[in-house]
Write a protein that holds these residues in place. Structure first.
Motif: not given
Length: 186
Positions: A20-25, A171-174
């Motif tokens: 995801s974009e979160r992971d890329r960042a 926590l929830v996105p993780r």
């Protein structure tokens, strides 16, 4: 030659597969700390340093095991600082799981699902300003006996769709990201 934990952190960051974009960042952020020459692994390395955690699921992937962190006053996955005796980031995460919950998972049983999460800390954490947390996903028997460590006030299984109100925002996105990894065909 860089020490083993620094090399392992660099390996995990550089081989992380963003979903995801979160992971890329997160991967870009971690890469700025953990390059081929090492990085801030121990808390003595400065206010921003590595931690390792276990995001624990039951076999149905419907529940997660959380500890109520005494210092932070929130529910969170078991984890903490790496130590000199740890052979790897995974070993540090599994040691923290054992110390904080009493659950023992052998390193060979740890699945390859993990995430990267850099989060700031309140002044309750002293000189630690932020943790660069590598969280590994583990699946354990929900019937395993639990113990509460001195760092926590409680340890409890929670339905993923009914988490307590006192959880950190990340926590929830993780949980969502790790569940996607665990559910993906291999």
């Amino acid at each position: 030659m860089i020490p083993v934990l620094e090399a392992d952190a660099h390996r995990l960051v550089s081989t992380f597969v963003p979903r995801s974009e979160r992971d890329r960042a997160a991967q870009a952020d971690f890469a700025s700390f953990f390059g081929p020459d090492g990085g801030p692994v121990h808390r003595e390395a400065g206010p921003d340093h590595l931690t390792a955690s276990c995001v624990v699921f039951d076999s149905s992937l419907q529940h997660t095991l959380l500890v109520f962190h005494r210092k932070g006053q929130f529910w969170v996955q078991p984890g903490g600082h790496v130590e000199d005796g740890d052979d790897s980031v995974v070993a540090a995460a599994l040691r923290e799981l054992r110390e904080e919950t009493g659950i023992v998972v052998e390193p060979s049983d740890a699945p390859p699902a993990y995430d990267l999460d850099h989060h700031g800390l309140s002044s309750r954490f002293g000189s630690c300003a932020s943790h660069l947390d590598i969280g590994i996903a583990v699946v354990v028997d929900r019937g395993a006996a639990l113990t509460v460590s001195e760092e926590s006030e409680d340890v409890r299984w929670w339905p993923i769709d009914a988490l307590p109100g006192e959880v950190p925002p990340q926590l929830v996105p993780r949980l969502d990201g790790l569940l996607a990894q665990l559910r993906a065909p291999r």
